[in-house]
Design a protein around this motif. Sequence first.
Motif, short mmCIF file in Angstrom:
data_model
loop_
_atom_site.label_atom_id
_atom_site.label_comp_id
_atom_site.label_asym_id
_atom_site.label_seq_id
_atom_site.Cartn_x
_atom_site.Cartn_y
_atom_site.Cartn_z
N PRO A 1 63.43 60.86 43.66
CA PRO A 1 64.04 60.92 42.29
C PRO A 1 65.35 62.01 42.31
N GLU B 1 57.77 60.17 53.91
CA GLU B 1 57.17 60.40 53.15
C GLU B 1 56.87 61.40 52.26
N GLN B 2 57.86 62.64 52.81
CA GLN B 2 58.13 63.67 52.05
C GLN B 2 59.53 63.82 50.98
N THR C 1 53.96 73.33 46.01
CA THR C 1 55.16 72.44 46.08
C THR C 1 56.23 73.01 45.18
N GLY D 1 63.64 66.40 42.60
CA GLY D 1 62.42 66.52 43.38
C GLY D 1 62.15 67.25 43.35
N ARG D 2 60.88 66.89 44.26
CA ARG D 2 59.51 67.89 45.28
C ARG D 2 59.28 67.09 46.34
N TYR D 3 58.87 68.37 47.37
CA TYR D 3 57.89 67.71 48.32
C TYR D 3 56.64 69.59 48.44
N ARG D 4 55.62 68.41 48.96
CA ARG D 4 54.62 69.79 50.14
C ARG D 4 54.91 70.76 51.20
N ALA E 1 60.55 60.68 50.37
CA ALA E 1 60.54 59.52 49.62
C ALA E 1 60.57 60.65 47.75
N THR E 2 59.18 61.97 48.45
CA THR E 2 59.25 62.26 46.70
C THR E 2 60.65 63.29 46.37
N LEU E 3 60.99 63.64 47.67
CA LEU E 3 62.42 64.53 47.81
C LEU E 3 63.81 64.10 46.56
#
Length: 181
Positions: free
Chosen positions: A69, A61-62, A91, A76-79, A64-66
């Motif tokens: 994009p 899941e993380q 973030t 991209g980003r991640y927590r 994917a957000t990294l």
Amino acid sequence: MLELARSRPATLGGERLVCIDGPAGSGKTTLAGRVAALADAPVVHLDDLYDGWDGLPRVGEQLATLLLPLARGEAGRYRRHDWDTGGWAETVVVAPAPLLVLEGVGAGSAAYAALATVLVWVEAPPALRLARGLGRDGHDAEPHWRRWTVAEAAHFAADRTRERADLLVDGTGHRAPVRLG
């Protein structure tokens, strides 16, 4: 490995992605630091993406957000997980760069294999890996480490990570890297 990455077409938008994977304590972080220094590249450590000792099954899941994009040429980003508090922290935004180094258990996840320019597998004997981990995390972490090794073995078996690797690196430093793919 940098030569191999640079010889291949970009796979992450306009970037190249070097994924350094293998069991915990094998030497991935050390190798990633060396590669990043040579290439002046950012490193994302998957230790920052897991939501604790049981977080490996959810790291996708993380990722994917990294990665998704970045594949579109966007940041991209991640927590970031705070291991001291056991919760999520800030973030982290990762801007597109010519080369990104992704290291940690799950960096070579099959779900994102098409985005990897080079997949590196780092290995070392289990006793050495455990000793390294406990040296870093303390002996109280041994039950967590033992539970983690079960989770990572299941992950690697399902994803066939070592079998898909382009390079095999001996995390003990006794043998030169071997090109597999």
